[in-house]
Scaffold this active site. Sequence first.
Site, PDB file in Angstrom:
ATOM      1  N   LYS A 115      17.974  86.793  53.402  1.00 40.22           N
ATOM      2  CA  LYS A 115      19.336  86.316  53.648  1.00 40.22           C
ATOM      3  C   LYS A 115      19.632  85.083  52.414  1.00 40.22           C
ATOM      4  CE  LYS A 115      22.188  89.324  54.241  1.00 40.22           C
ATOM      5  NZ  LYS A 115      21.092  90.365  54.473  1.00 40.22           N
ATOM      6  N   TYR A 152      23.694  84.073  57.690  1.00 47.55           N
ATOM      7  CA  TYR A 152      23.036  83.004  58.670  1.00 47.55           C
ATOM      8  C   TYR A 152      23.056  82.289  58.595  1.00 47.55           C
ATOM      9  CZ  TYR A 152      20.395  87.813  57.720  1.00 47.55           C
ATOM     10  OH  TYR A 152      20.280  88.498  57.633  1.00 47.55           O
TER      11      TYR A 152
END
Length: 358
Positions: free
Chosen positions: A117, A149
């Site tokens: 991602k 992230y």
Amino acid sequence: MDSNSPGTALVVGATGISGQTVCRELCERGWTTYGLSRRSTLADPDVLPVRADLLDADSLRAALADVAPQAVFITAWQKRDTEAENIEVNGAIVRNVLDALAPHGSVRHVALMTGLKHYLGPFEDYGTQVAAETPFHEDEPRLDSPNFYYAQEDALFAGAARLGATWSVHRAHTVFGFATGNAMNMALTLSVYATLCRETGAPFVFPGSATQWNGLTDVTDAGLLAEQMVWAATSPAGADEAFNVANGDVFRWRWLWPRIAELFDVEPVGFQGEPQPLEGRMGHAAEAWREIAARYDLAEPDVDRLASWWHTDSDLGRDLECLTDMTKSRQAGFLGFRSTPDSFASHVEAYRRARIIP
């Protein structure tokens, strides 16, 4: 750190697919290994359990008061309803752990597991802004979308600087490994699905998109991920770098699907004009699995603790090519690899030995 002189390690998220495997890798190498989770017991008796709530900074400091690791491996994350919440929660996990360890002055390296991602975007904006060519490379710029992230990475960079430690980031693709009760477990989900098909006489229908059926992709074996994370923590070439981690081979699901079907003696059926998501077809799974578990004396009768239909649908339903480049890792000296069919088959055998599937 000297790779030939095992020290003390802390694995955050020790009950997940990746965390359990990192624990095993460290113990096999002779490390004194602490496993941090919300549970008081862990799968590996050689791992020293540390129980704490990662979002409660005070209890975390208390739980880690006597734990002084040289290496920290963060594999934990928590999913929330919005990306803003994901950012708040998962950034806090990294900050809280590193803040709790700061008084010891012992940490030399922090390895963080993230995923693709990073290149594809967050859950709520998934795949809409992908600008990178495949295979994805580590030097691609961040996307404009808020992404947990990125928040984890920023907390890692800041925390490692405060600790005077080096860091590494490990961007895994779909992880094949051994664990139960995990929210992202395609190997076990497909094993449960194939078992249900065999026991009910249903065909083993590929649930995903035409792009995934026909296009190239890759996956990550949990053992390979663990090897890379430990390598980065003990090798100068792994310091302060982000690495993709995938098996090193590429495949098409139309090639792998019949090989998985053969492991379960079921009829493989490929893409048939439109996706056939599992989440919409597994309404009968809970009752059927209870019957299968009783028939074969399996260890877990609750299918919801084994299969993550939504996650497998998400990965197999993508309408874009998704694979990564491993050149940076290889040039740095990490040469590990896995055969994806062998990886999947080995985990099926492990689940059978553990009486998770018949």
